[in-house]
Design an enzyme around this catalytic site. Structure first.
Site, PDB file in Angstrom:
ATOM      1  N   HIS A   1       1.780  -8.158  -0.256  1.00 56.12           N
ATOM      2  CA  HIS A   1       1.544  -6.723  -0.411  1.00 56.12           C
ATOM      3  C   HIS A   1       2.560  -5.939   0.418  1.00 56.12           C
ATOM      4  CE1 HIS A   1      -0.655  -2.868  -0.085  1.00 56.12           C
ATOM      5  NE2 HIS A   1      -1.222  -3.233  -1.207  1.00 56.12           N
TER       6      HIS A   1
ATOM      7  N   ASP B   1      -7.283   0.385  -3.516  1.00 55.15           N
ATOM      8  CA  ASP B   1      -8.072   1.527  -3.089  1.00 55.15           C
ATOM      9  C   ASP B   1      -7.197   2.767  -3.078  1.00 55.15           C
ATOM     10  OD1 ASP B   1     -10.350   1.949  -0.286  1.00 55.15           O
ATOM     11  OD2 ASP B   1     -10.768   1.771  -2.412  1.00 55.15           O
TER      12      ASP B   1
ATOM     13  N   TYR C   1      -5.607   6.159  -1.558  1.00 52.98           N
ATOM     14  CA  TYR C   1      -5.417   6.640  -0.191  1.00 52.98           C
ATOM     15  C   TYR C   1      -6.645   7.448   0.212  1.00 52.98           C
ATOM     16  CZ  TYR C   1      -0.393   5.652  -0.848  1.00 52.98           C
ATOM     17  OH  TYR C   1       0.821   5.058  -1.083  1.00 52.98           O
TER      18      TYR C   1
ATOM     19  N   PHE D   1      -0.364   4.206  -5.028  1.00 54.93           N
ATOM     20  CA  PHE D   1       0.795   4.297  -4.138  1.00 54.93           C
ATOM     21  C   PHE D   1       1.466   5.666  -4.118  1.00 54.93           C
ATOM     22  CE2 PHE D   1       0.533  -0.271  -5.088  1.00 54.93           C
ATOM     23  CZ  PHE D   1       0.480  -0.786  -3.800  1.00 54.93           C
TER      24      PHE D   1
END
Length: 371
Positions: free
Chosen positions: A254, A128, A130, A141
């Site tokens: 993760h 997803d 941010y 990221f």
């Protein structure tokens, strides 16, 4: 391999309406240096657009104007499906309802422009974007300055420091990963948009078909081999069909603060990626992971053995410190939440982890980064 650092642009180089679409996408050596394979694309975007209905052209205006031609050629069949056109209508409805959507429209396909298909050597999968203000800009990221690096990205920096003791993060606590993309690192989320402050709000709306096709195209077209970094169960499922004889799939927990302790910090993925790339592309094919303005090259040949993230006495490295209750676990509600989210693929910005504070400390500089 040293890479000249460019000053990051504050806005995307989105084509102007008055320019021909194809004139915008002139590759600079494929966007990825000497390891780029073949021409970017001979696809005629304007000719393909003429085959669309007026409604399709209206709904796909963003794709026609901002998706790199090398990707548009490969993904065009998905774009005209009922499911994807339904997604575009859903996004229109969101906008009409006054919802704030991230990233900004011109950034949704920035991954395709920074990393044309013929340059892809590494794929870092996210789930997803941010969903906070001034965070998402189309690369999983990554965040643009002056936004500080979020917790998941800070944990990635810890992993990098363990792989390469000379790794330097972006200046000013930043998290811009564009230098990676320009070297062939495709940073791709499963969903390309999200509603402000609502993690997963655009999941299962149609994006997954497009990004899944993008992964399939990479596995088929990048025959020299690509490294897939599959962090968390969701990313690992997305890589299930990847031919592991042709490509390298690296799996771990993760990097979210709620799961990274389950083996992410010392997974060695960045070093292992370069080992694979050197084997397939030669020394010039490896990624310079350094993000500091004057960072020395990160050469896989000279990579040092990973150091313990909690013991700086072993030499230069990065220390991660849990400052809650002297590093001890809190009982009850916190443990329940950790158990629930341990394998989440959502970046930690989507979680309420205010009682978990991680401090990134470089033993070389003594400068602390907190989030």
């Amino acid at each position: 391999m040293a890479t000249k650092r460019k000053a990051p642009a504050t806005t995307e180089d989105t084509p102007k309406k008055t320019r021909a679409i194809t004139s915008f996408f002139v590759a600079k050596d494929g966007g990825g240096g000497k390891s780029a394979d073949g021409p970017v694309s001979n696809f005629d975007t304007d000719a393909w657009a003429e085959t669309l209905t007026d409604e399709q052209r209206r709904l796909l205006k963003l794709e026609l104007e901002t998706m790199h031609v090398s990707w548009l050629e490969m993904l065009k069949e998905v774009l005209v499906t009922e499911q994807f056109l339904g997604l575009k209508k859903f996004l229109e409805d969101e906008k009409m309802a006054g919802k704030t959507i991230y990233p900004a429209e011109q950034d949704i396909y920035s991954w395709s422009r920074y990393c044309p298909l013929n340059t892809v050597k590494v794929v870092i999968l996210g789930q997803d974007p941010y969903h906070g203000v001034n965070q998402a800009h189309g690369l999983s990221f990554s965040v643009r300055p002056p936004t500080p690096a979020p917790p998941s990205l800070l944990n990635m920096f810890i992993c990098l420091k363990n792989d390469y003791s000379n790794f330097k993060p972006p200046p000013n606590r930043g998290g811009l990963l564009v230098p990676w993309a320009e070297q062939g690192v495709l940073m791709l989320n499963a969903s390309l948009t999200v509603r402000k402050s609502e993690a997963g709000s655009h999941a299962n709306k149609g994006w997954e078909a497009l990004t899944g096709k993008a992964i399939e195209v990479v596995t088929q077209k990048r025959t020299r081999g690509v490294v897939f970094m599959a962090w968390g169960k969701h990313a690992q499922l997305r890589c299930k069909a990847v031919d592991k004889q042709k490509h390298k799939v690296l799996e771990s927990a993760h990097p979210s603060p709620l799961s990274a302790r389950k083996g992410f910090f010392d997974c060695g993925h960045f070093r292992k990626a370069n080992d694979f790339l050197q084997e397939r592309y030669g020394i010039e094919g490896i990624i310079d992971w350094n993000l500091g303005e004057k960072a020395p090259p990160a050469n896989s040949v000279t990579a040092k053995k990973a150091v313990n993230t909690s013991d700086t006495s072993q030499g230069p490295g990065v220390q991660v410190k849990d400052t809650t209750n002297g590093g001890a676990k809190k009982k009850g509600k916190k443990e329940d939440r950790e158990r629930k989210h341990d394998d989440t693929d959502y970046d930690s910005e989507g979680l309420d982890d205010s009682d978990l504070q991680f401090v990134l400390v470089s033993s070389r500089t003594g400068v602390g980064l907190t989030e």
